[in-house]
Enzyme design. Structure first.
Site, mmCIF file in Angstrom:
data_model
loop_
_atom_site.group_PDB
_atom_site.id
_atom_site.type_symbol
_atom_site.label_atom_id
_atom_site.label_comp_id
_atom_site.label_asym_id
_atom_site.label_seq_id
_atom_site.Cartn_x
_atom_site.Cartn_y
_atom_site.Cartn_z
ATOM 1 N N GLY A 82 0.843 -1.208 0.000
ATOM 2 C CA GLY A 82 0.000 0.000 0.000
ATOM 3 C C GLY A 82 0.869 1.244 0.000
ATOM 4 O O GLY A 82 2.076 1.184 0.231
ATOM 5 N N LYS A 85 4.710 12.041 -3.477
ATOM 6 C CA LYS A 85 5.534 10.958 -2.929
ATOM 7 C C LYS A 85 6.450 11.535 -1.851
ATOM 8 O O LYS A 85 7.204 12.468 -2.130
ATOM 9 C CB LYS A 85 6.347 10.343 -4.077
ATOM 10 C CG LYS A 85 7.150 9.123 -3.704
ATOM 11 C CD LYS A 85 7.658 8.445 -4.964
ATOM 12 C CE LYS A 85 8.624 7.319 -4.644
ATOM 13 N NZ LYS A 85 9.154 6.693 -5.860
ATOM 14 N N ASP A 91 8.653 6.183 7.918
ATOM 15 C CA ASP A 91 8.308 7.552 8.334
ATOM 16 C C ASP A 91 7.424 8.265 7.309
ATOM 17 O O ASP A 91 7.027 9.415 7.513
ATOM 18 C CB ASP A 91 9.591 8.368 8.583
ATOM 19 C CG ASP A 91 10.472 8.442 7.343
ATOM 20 O OD1 ASP A 91 10.075 7.896 6.283
ATOM 21 O OD2 ASP A 91 11.561 9.039 7.421
ATOM 22 N N GLY A 92 7.147 7.608 6.185
ATOM 23 C CA GLY A 92 6.283 8.219 5.172
ATOM 24 C C GLY A 92 6.980 9.321 4.380
ATOM 25 O O GLY A 92 6.351 10.000 3.566
ATOM 26 N N ARG A 111 4.236 13.137 -8.626
ATOM 27 C CA ARG A 111 4.307 12.170 -9.717
ATOM 28 C C ARG A 111 2.995 12.188 -10.485
ATOM 29 O O ARG A 111 1.919 12.237 -9.898
ATOM 30 C CB ARG A 111 4.567 10.790 -9.126
ATOM 31 C CG ARG A 111 4.635 9.688 -10.131
ATOM 32 C CD ARG A 111 5.444 8.519 -9.630
ATOM 33 N NE ARG A 111 4.735 7.707 -8.658
ATOM 34 C CZ ARG A 111 5.258 6.632 -8.069
ATOM 35 N NH1 ARG A 111 6.498 6.278 -8.328
ATOM 36 N NH2 ARG A 111 4.563 5.933 -7.210
ATOM 37 N N ARG A 141 -1.545 -1.236 -10.247
ATOM 38 C CA ARG A 141 -0.361 -2.090 -10.393
ATOM 39 C C ARG A 141 -0.789 -3.550 -10.418
ATOM 40 O O ARG A 141 -1.900 -3.864 -9.995
ATOM 41 C CB ARG A 141 0.553 -1.932 -9.156
ATOM 42 C CG ARG A 141 0.858 -0.515 -8.796
ATOM 43 C CD ARG A 141 0.950 -0.363 -7.266
ATOM 44 N NE ARG A 141 1.070 1.055 -6.917
ATOM 45 C CZ ARG A 141 2.226 1.676 -6.730
ATOM 46 N NH1 ARG A 141 3.339 0.994 -6.790
ATOM 47 N NH2 ARG A 141 2.257 2.959 -6.467
ATOM 48 N N ASP A 187 4.518 -4.983 -7.338
ATOM 49 C CA ASP A 187 3.884 -3.704 -6.973
ATOM 50 C C ASP A 187 4.478 -2.555 -7.772
ATOM 51 O O ASP A 187 3.932 -1.449 -7.778
ATOM 52 C CB ASP A 187 4.030 -3.433 -5.473
ATOM 53 C CG ASP A 187 5.466 -3.508 -5.010
ATOM 54 O OD1 ASP A 187 6.075 -4.576 -5.151
ATOM 55 O OD2 ASP A 187 6.001 -2.494 -4.524
ATOM 56 N N ASN A 188 5.586 -2.807 -8.448
ATOM 57 C CA ASN A 188 6.209 -1.766 -9.263
ATOM 58 C C ASN A 188 5.975 -2.009 -10.748
ATOM 59 O O ASN A 188 6.715 -1.502 -11.590
ATOM 60 C CB ASN A 188 7.701 -1.682 -8.975
ATOM 61 C CG ASN A 188 7.970 -1.193 -7.555
ATOM 62 O OD1 ASN A 188 7.127 -0.547 -6.939
ATOM 63 N ND2 ASN A 188 9.145 -1.510 -7.029
HETATM 64 P P1 AMP Z 1 9.145 0.899 -3.050
HETATM 65 O O1 AMP Z 1 10.421 0.214 -2.715
HETATM 66 O O2 AMP Z 1 9.266 2.387 -3.224
HETATM 67 O O3 AMP Z 1 8.414 0.258 -4.165
HETATM 68 O O4 AMP Z 1 8.220 0.758 -1.751
HETATM 69 C C1 AMP Z 1 7.781 -0.488 -1.257
HETATM 70 C C2 AMP Z 1 6.801 -0.268 -0.152
HETATM 71 O O5 AMP Z 1 7.422 0.358 0.979
HETATM 72 C C3 AMP Z 1 5.609 0.616 -0.501
HETATM 73 O O6 AMP Z 1 4.482 0.124 0.199
HETATM 74 C C4 AMP Z 1 6.035 1.959 0.041
HETATM 75 O O7 AMP Z 1 4.945 2.789 0.286
HETATM 76 C C5 AMP Z 1 6.753 1.555 1.314
HETATM 77 N N1 AMP Z 1 7.732 2.557 1.763
HETATM 78 C C6 AMP Z 1 8.936 2.854 1.194
HETATM 79 N N2 AMP Z 1 9.563 3.823 1.889
HETATM 80 C C7 AMP Z 1 8.747 4.165 2.918
HETATM 81 C C8 AMP Z 1 8.821 5.111 3.985
HETATM 82 N N3 AMP Z 1 9.874 5.907 4.146
HETATM 83 N N4 AMP Z 1 7.774 5.182 4.844
HETATM 84 C C9 AMP Z 1 6.704 4.378 4.703
HETATM 85 N N5 AMP Z 1 6.585 3.467 3.726
HETATM 86 C C10 AMP Z 1 7.579 3.352 2.832
HETATM 87 MG MG MG Z 2 6.875 0.779 -5.208
#
Ligand code: AMP
Ligand code: MG
Length: 484
Positions: free
Chosen positions: A88, A111, A123-124, A174, A181, A250-251
């Site tokens: 998510g 993002k 930390d979002g 973005r 996805r 998911d990507n």
């Molecule tokens: P990604 O590697 O960008 O495809 O992210 C994989 C998952 O990790 C997704 O659900 C992202 O929303 C989550 N995610 C990545 N970095 C963070 C972060 N700093 N805080 C919260 N969720 C994250």
């Molecule tokens: Mg991703």
């Protein structure tokens, strides 16, 4: 007031609560605009002429919510390096769907905009370097004529983010034709609720593929469409030496766009086993593995659709398997045609495949630069590099010239084909790192210059020259990092 001309119409927000969580961006301390994509803004019919830079910073940091937006975090799951997980939007918020002047629908997503119910322990937030990196590379991909999400703005948050060191926080806006996805389907399929699955399939077809709306078996046709789009995409990646780096399900976008620029990078020296990502220990997402991983991800997509393909499970699996198995032949045909284009070859000759493989093998053995080898074939005055005096290369070149004769056409014509598919300039890793270092120290002019140069990758310009050289030889292998 809607001074920017937002034109939101939020269909995903209208879906049931199982697909998403309503959540606003978490305001940031001191937003400061660092990049704004005016060309993209004008394509979207957004108007920045009546707002100050400060107002733009407020908008693109999520501090001031755009008119008509309905912020949500989307639910999805995914196979990460082969392991299934619930994910998510953990650090992204979909603000809504903006309708452009051509009546096209675009997701506007922030993002790095703060925690959501899907953040797990994160930390979002996002750091400045990786957001600028996504901006540079996604925009470069667009200019290379490769389907991709776009980047509209980057705002510094004025807050620190803690990673291995303390970094400056930033938010990227973005723009995507959607954020559906393979992982969205996996999330819905996991819930084993056929009506939700039907809703998602119908939503996807309505939004992206209305031409199959009336088809007898929508699920199978959706699968077929996505197989071909993803083949086209990965063939394009192979064409320019792009390595996505984290091809988790998911990507992988249902729209066929390149999405999620994490540890991606462009290959310099030709080596099919090239991997840049520090976490890809076993080379799962290496350059030459990208087609087979694409197929693997599509098989996960097909699995989600089983209940809708046929009421009899066995029959559904049989149809899905047969459909997925069409991948190999189609990929092979599209790949060889793409390579023919790179070499300016018209028509087909039985020896084309050997000719192509022999060039790649030579490049591998001699550590030739992938991009620049094609530049040299288009123009022998391009960078004097003694590697192209190599005897085996000269023998290969003779064979190529013989094959060109079969074109029955003029050099102008085959050169023009080659020029349309072989970039003169790509975002070379050392150049990207160099401009990011300046940007981290508050000097954004090298970054902007690089972005400008990458806007015309197929054009010979004076500005290009400095960006065409491979990285200086060093023992250190270029590495990219996830968790950015
Ligand atoms: P990604 O590697 O960008 O495809 O992210 C994989 C998952 O990790 C997704 O659900 C992202 O929303 C989550 N995610 C990545 N970095 C963070 C972060 N700093 N805080 C919260 N969720 C994250
Ligand atoms: Mg991703």
């Amino acid at each position: 007031m809607n001074k920017i001309n937002w034109n939101f119409n939020n269909t995903y927000f209208s879906l049931s609560s199982s697909f998403k969580e309503n959540i606003n961006p978490v305001p940031v301390k001191n937003p400061e605009l660092v990049l704004i994509n005016k060309t993209l803004a004008s394509e979207l019919n957004l108007n920045f002429s009546k707002v100050t830079e400060k107002e733009l910073s407020e908008v693109f940091s999520g501090n001031s919510l755009p008119n008509g937006s309905n912020p949500i975090a989307q639910a999805y799951a995914g196979h990460q390096f082969g392991h299934f997980t619930m994910l998510g939007d953990g650090r992204a918020i979909l603000m809504g769907e903006h309708i452009s002047k051509n009546n096209e629908r675009f997701d506007i997503q922030f993002k790095g905009s703060g925690q959501t119910p899907f953040s797990r322990n994160g930390d979002g937030r996002a750091a400045l370097g990786p957001m600028l990196r996504e901006y540079i590379i996604s925009e470069a991909m667009h200019s290379l004529n490769i389907p991709t999400t776009r980047s509209l703005a980057v705002v510094k948050t004025g807050e620190d983010v803690v990673r291995e060191s303390i970094l400056q926080g930033a938010i990227l806006t973005r723009v995507a034709s959607s954020h559906l996805r393979v992982g969205t389907f996996q999330y819905v399929a996991m819930r084993k609720n056929e009506s939700e699955l039907k809703t998602l399939v119908d939503y996807t077809i309505e939004r992206h593929y209305p031409n199959i709306k009336k088809s007898k078996n929508k699920a199978v046709d959706l699968l077929k469409v996505l197989i071909e789009l993803q083949i086209d995409l990965v063939v394009n990646w192979m064409r320019v030496g792009f390595i996505h780096g984290v091809m988790n399900t998911d990507n992988m976008s249902i729209s066929g766009e390149t999405i999620d620029y994490g540890p991606c990078a462009f290959m310099d020296t030709y080596d099919p086993k090239t991997v840049f990502s520090s976490i890809d220990e076993f080379g799962r997402y290496a350059y030459f593995n990208q087609p087979s991983i694409t197929k693997w991800n599509l098989a996960r997509f097909a699995e989600c659709l089983i209940p809708l393909i046929d009421p009899k499970k066995e029959k559904a699996i049989e149809i899905a398997t047969e459909t997925i198995n069409s991948f190999d032949k189609s990929y092979e045909t599209k790949w060889i045609n793409m390579m023919r284009d790179k070499l300016g070859l018209f028509g087909q000759d039985s020896k084309d495949q050997v000719l192509i493989i022999d060039l790649l093998t030579w490049m591998h053995k001699n550590k030739a630069d992938y991009t620049n080898t094609f530049c040299f074939l288009m123009d022998e005055n391009f960078q004097h590099n003694k590697i192209y005096n190599n005897e085996n290369f000269l023998i290969w070149k003779k064979r190529w010239k013989e094959r060109l004769k079969l074109n029955n056409s003029t050099p102008e014509k085959y050169l023009s084909l080659m020029k349309s598919v072989n970039p003169l300039v790509i975002p070379r890793n050392h150049k990207v790192e160099e401009v990011l270092e300046y940007a981290n120290n508050n000097d954004f002019s090298p970054l902007k210059k690089l972005i400008n140069v990458l806007e015309k990758p197929y054009e010979k310009t004076k500005e290009n020259i400095d960006y065409q050289y491979p990285a200086p030889v060093s023992d250190k292998k270029y590495k990219t990092f996830c968790g950015t």
